[in-house]
Scaffold this active site. Sequence first.
Site, PDB file in Angstrom:
ATOM      1  N   GLY A 183      -3.542   1.981  -4.146  1.00 44.58           N
ATOM      2  CA  GLY A 183      -3.490   3.226  -3.924  1.00 44.58           C
ATOM      3  C   GLY A 183      -1.671   2.762  -4.798  1.00 44.58           C
ATOM      4  N   HIS A 184      -1.348   2.452  -5.040  1.00 45.15           N
ATOM      5  CA  HIS A 184       0.215   2.710  -5.635  1.00 45.15           C
ATOM      6  C   HIS A 184       0.125   1.288  -7.103  1.00 45.15           C
ATOM      7  CE1 HIS A 184       2.216   3.027  -1.692  1.00 45.15           C
ATOM      8  NE2 HIS A 184       2.773   4.490  -2.552  1.00 45.15           N
ATOM      9  N   GLY A 220       0.271   9.900  -8.480  1.00 49.02           N
ATOM     10  CA  GLY A 220      -1.186   9.854  -7.211  1.00 49.02           C
ATOM     11  C   GLY A 220      -1.807  11.585  -7.199  1.00 49.02           C
ATOM     12  N   VAL A 272      -6.804   6.436  -4.606  1.00 51.80           N
ATOM     13  CA  VAL A 272      -8.133   5.726  -4.287  1.00 51.80           C
ATOM     14  C   VAL A 272      -8.847   5.087  -2.980  1.00 51.80           C
ATOM     15  CG1 VAL A 272      -7.644   2.800  -3.821  1.00 51.80           C
ATOM     16  CG2 VAL A 272      -6.846   4.155  -5.625  1.00 51.80           C
TER      17      VAL A 272
END
Length: 323
Positions: A50-51, A165, A194
């Site tokens: 995700g990062h 995010g 994600v």
Amino acid sequence: MSPKLWTKASYGEPDVELFRHRSELDAALAHFAMPGRTAVVMTMGALHDGHASLIRAARARVGAKGLVTVTVFVNPLQFGAGEDLDRYPRTLDADLEVAAGAGADIVFAPAAEEVYPDGEPRVRMAAGAMGERYEGASRPGHFDGMLTVVAKLLHLTRPDAAFFGEKDAQQLALVRRMARDLDFPVEIVGVPTVREGDGLALSSRNRYLSAQERDTALALSRALFAGRDAGLLAAGEGPAGAEEHELIRVASPAAVRSAARAVLDEAARCEPPLVLDYLALVDPADFTEVPDGHTGEAVLAVAAKVGATRLIDNIRLWFGAAR
């Protein structure tokens, strides 16, 4: 300072500069003078895919010769009493690999004394009423601490764009509001959530889940998608086929809420049970609950505990006629 940092021919090269002190970061930024081509991704470490998606989005925005800075800082101001500050994972070596692989140039990983040289700051940002709802109600003071460190890191890294995010939807909304209200010269960019293959939103806290707890935790994403699909069925469009990052058009807030709640109620009877904190269908501009006749964008958000682990998730929806 290595000259290659400023002349990279393509992004994704496995090199990244680590800085621990403000003076080092200032010196690095002084070498870079390309307006419109700098970006930051702020993290608390324990980087995952995700990062990495945030870093890749930042790299795509600034281009191969732009500058992408990743901050790694576990901010004590946003942890309340009984929360997992000491337990929060610190994995800097692995974080550097993720950052380099995703295209970062700089990782700024300061100690708390570097960010707050005089101890806890006497003057802080205040999230106001918007920060007291939902996550703010469950974690008093959290958003004040988050906005304080985001403001400081924006000053220290001086980006043209900052990437956050969408999984932390209320955080994203508050950062956007702060930048707008206080005239920060930065674009705040949201990047889609994600998910792992089974639908669970990626989080550094997923590692705390046992196999049985993970099975229960899947109810969060299932509830969101059930709500989305119920709204689509109410609109006569059939099950969702669009990608999650698209704004999916639905018709009935009541149907969305009811279908999502049914999944969560069932999960509350699992072993181990899901302990619901909130299920909310909110306006992303101010995080107030939308009425049944709402038109326009909304965020369906959920937070719950499974065992000792607290998880959040959300999806974006559009109510009413196509835009």
